[in-house]
Design an enzyme around this catalytic site. Sequence first.
Site, short mmCIF file in Angstrom:
data_model
loop_
_atom_site.label_atom_id
_atom_site.label_comp_id
_atom_site.label_asym_id
_atom_site.label_seq_id
_atom_site.Cartn_x
_atom_site.Cartn_y
_atom_site.Cartn_z
N ASP A 351 0.79 -1.23 0.00
CA ASP A 351 0.00 0.00 0.00
C ASP A 351 0.82 1.28 0.00
O ASP A 351 0.37 2.32 -0.47
CB ASP A 351 -0.96 -0.02 1.21
CG ASP A 351 -2.04 -1.07 1.02
OD1 ASP A 351 -2.30 -1.42 -0.15
OD2 ASP A 351 -2.60 -1.54 2.02
N HIS A 472 -9.75 -1.62 -2.10
CA HIS A 472 -8.63 -1.82 -3.05
C HIS A 472 -9.00 -2.83 -4.13
O HIS A 472 -9.58 -3.87 -3.83
CB HIS A 472 -7.39 -2.33 -2.32
CG HIS A 472 -6.89 -1.39 -1.27
ND1 HIS A 472 -5.90 -1.73 -0.39
CD2 HIS A 472 -7.23 -0.13 -0.98
CE1 HIS A 472 -5.66 -0.71 0.42
NE2 HIS A 472 -6.45 0.28 0.08
N ASP A 474 -7.15 -4.91 -5.49
CA ASP A 474 -6.49 -6.21 -5.31
C ASP A 474 -7.26 -7.13 -4.38
O ASP A 474 -6.88 -8.27 -4.16
CB ASP A 474 -5.03 -6.06 -4.85
CG ASP A 474 -4.87 -5.59 -3.41
OD1 ASP A 474 -5.88 -5.15 -2.80
OD2 ASP A 474 -3.74 -5.65 -2.88
N CYS A 644 -1.45 -7.69 -0.03
CA CYS A 644 -1.40 -6.42 0.70
C CYS A 644 -0.12 -6.30 1.52
O CYS A 644 0.39 -5.21 1.74
CB CYS A 644 -2.57 -6.31 1.67
SG CYS A 644 -4.17 -6.59 0.93
#
Length: 662
Positions: A351, A472, A474, A644
């Site tokens: 991130d 997010h 992802d 992440c």
Amino acid sequence: MLTVHLFVCNCCFCRTALLYLGQVAVVNENLSAPPSSTYFSVKCSPNVQYRITPPPAKSGPIPTPFNGNTVLLLTMDTASEVENDSKLSVMYYGKKKEVLGKAVVHLTAFEISLDVDADRDGQVERNNPNKGSWMWGPNGHGAILLVNCDSEHTCRKSLDSEHAEVTRVSDLKDMSPMVLRTSGPAKLPEGYKLTMHISQGDAECVRVFRSTAEKNLFYKSFVKDYPLVVGGEDLSKEVPCLWGNAEMNFYVEGLRFPDKDFEGLISINLSMLEPSSQGFPETPIFTDRVVFRVAPWIMTPNTLDPVEVFVCSTTDNDPFLKRMRRLVKNSGCKLKICPEDMNRGDRWMQDEIEFGYIDSPHQRFPVVLDSPRDGDLQDFPYDVLLGQDFGYVTRTAYGKEVSSLDSFGNLEVSPPVTVNGKNYPLGRIIIGVAFPTATKGRNMTKVVQDFLWAQKVQEPIALFSDWLLVGHVDEFMTFVPAPDKKGFRLLLASPDASYKLFRGLQNGGHGQAKMFDGLGAEEITVDEILSDEKLKAENNYVQSCIDWNRDVLKRELGLDDDDIIDLPILFHVMENRAVAYYPDMVNMIVLGKNLGIPKPFGPKVDGRCALEAEMTSLMEGLGLSCTYIDDFASYHKLLGEVHCGSNVRREPFSFKWWNLEM
Ligand SMILES: *[C@@H]1O[C@H](CO)[C@@H](O)[C@H](O)[C@H]1NC(C)=O
Ligand SMILES: *[C@@H]1O[C@H](CO)[C@@H](O)[C@H](O)[C@H]1NC(C)=O
Ligand SMILES: *[C@@H]1O[C@H](CO)[C@@H](O)[C@H](O)[C@H]1NC(C)=O
Ligand SMILES: *[C@@H]1O[C@H](CO)[C@@H](O)[C@H](O)[C@H]1NC(C)=O
């Protein structure tokens, strides 16, 4: 360009002028002709060419009659060896063709060329006719400039571009070479000079240094041998002329990436100034111009080979690190662990940063984009990653609110695609924003969006990710390499696929099989999951959000349904937004053919996790090998997973961005 020193002398008229090879200069014969002249004839040295306009009739009388506005155009094709070594003379005749006078023009030709690598082969060629413009594509042209965003300083860290001097001699290789080539007599007529100049706008984006170092002494030279010519406050400066046949080396550094207010093109002019009578400024009589484009920042998709994997070490993630270490080693790349005193407990390596690179025919290096997220990892990219040949760039959202959508788990890039005949050989950037019709919602901050769009070569796609609590992209999608079709598959989280799998288990008599087996209080049976109406409703909503994105991805990446694989993943809703119900398998790390997948802790059938079995069988067909990594306590419970908590620096594309057809 060849310059010609032109001197006209007959009776009372004297005048100097300069001409350039390949260009034309104008001599108005009216000026030098005696008053009653009616006819004229011209003679000149072999390296001088002239043209009369309007052209005399082919069968017209000789000598040629004046025709109102008769003009003589001169060009020269070789540089003079000594001053005044060429000449052009005009004879003037009266009505009866009697000679009235003669004007002689002494000519001295200089060649001056500001040269760059306009054909992009790593060499500065001589006087490329296209050096003054920039065109994309394999048949395009135009030189390339890198933003000097690495740090050659070994002790005092700072971006090289912040200094109006050459940091170290090794810094010159990050700059684009530019050469001033001259040929002609060893001496220029009195009063002529050369200046380099740039526009006010470009001065914020570029600096030019000049080499005073002796030729071939590159490695013995010192930074003082490379004074600043233009850039910053200096828009224009005289360049000492080394006349005769000489070359002077310049080094050009970029200071800014393309952005909303900067297209990326920069021009540098070199002018020859002619002395004029006292009190008047010198006038430019010849300008040579070169154009550079600043190299864009380029992201690297999962289909490119991994080089280094980055993860954080925290007080509670030893087992995770152990598994990652093994996976990374098996994949043949390096593992870099950011220690706790640097990450201060912030484990979300994905991130805080995004790895990319910049590329030119003369130099290429990785560049980290630092997110405005600025968690406790915020010093890591600058303090640790920035270094010699490792660049750094960031965008600051001054005074603007930064949301979770500014984390770079929300910034991904697709593999190369072709969409309706349009090629994206570097793929397309993917970000997550609020639903387009939402009046309020979280978005990726404008400065970062503007930066991404301005890079141009990986035209972004905005997905809808605000439906997720963390928000997010992802969390619901990724790409894996594939040996067939388009060379990759898009993996999407799919609650529908998950319900189908759970119902299959129930029908097969495994309704009492437990999820989260061995995780104590978390345990729940297949039957219990299937009978939870609230969970079902939440997943219907999640599926509709993912389906919306699926349509966008199919359209914007030119994908068919069989380019997409649905992974069995369930979500549930917290604070009106979705989070993964069990470890979110799509949030994986992709290292070549090895996938590091969050261990889902699914219901076991015959001792084997049914979710892992399904995932493995889906990936095996693509020749991919699955490693399940237990991230339950140290990542999943904190609303993130393997992807992440990691980041991968990858090999750059072999495709060169300047070969894109735009
Ligand atoms: C040249 O001479 C002709 C005839 O005298 C005149 O009409 C014309 O304007 C002159 N041209 C220039 C540029 O002085
Ligand atoms: C070249 O010609 C100009 C004009 O006739 C003259 O002033 C100058 O001295 C000449 N230079 C040389 C080196 O002969
Ligand atoms: C550079 O030269 C071009 C073309 O000769 C001109 O249009 C431009 O204004 C010049 N720029 C500067 C900064 O002198
Ligand atoms: C968020 O960003 C997208 C993409 O740039 C833009 O189209 C949209 O209007 C923005 N939405 C909001 C709510 O600001």
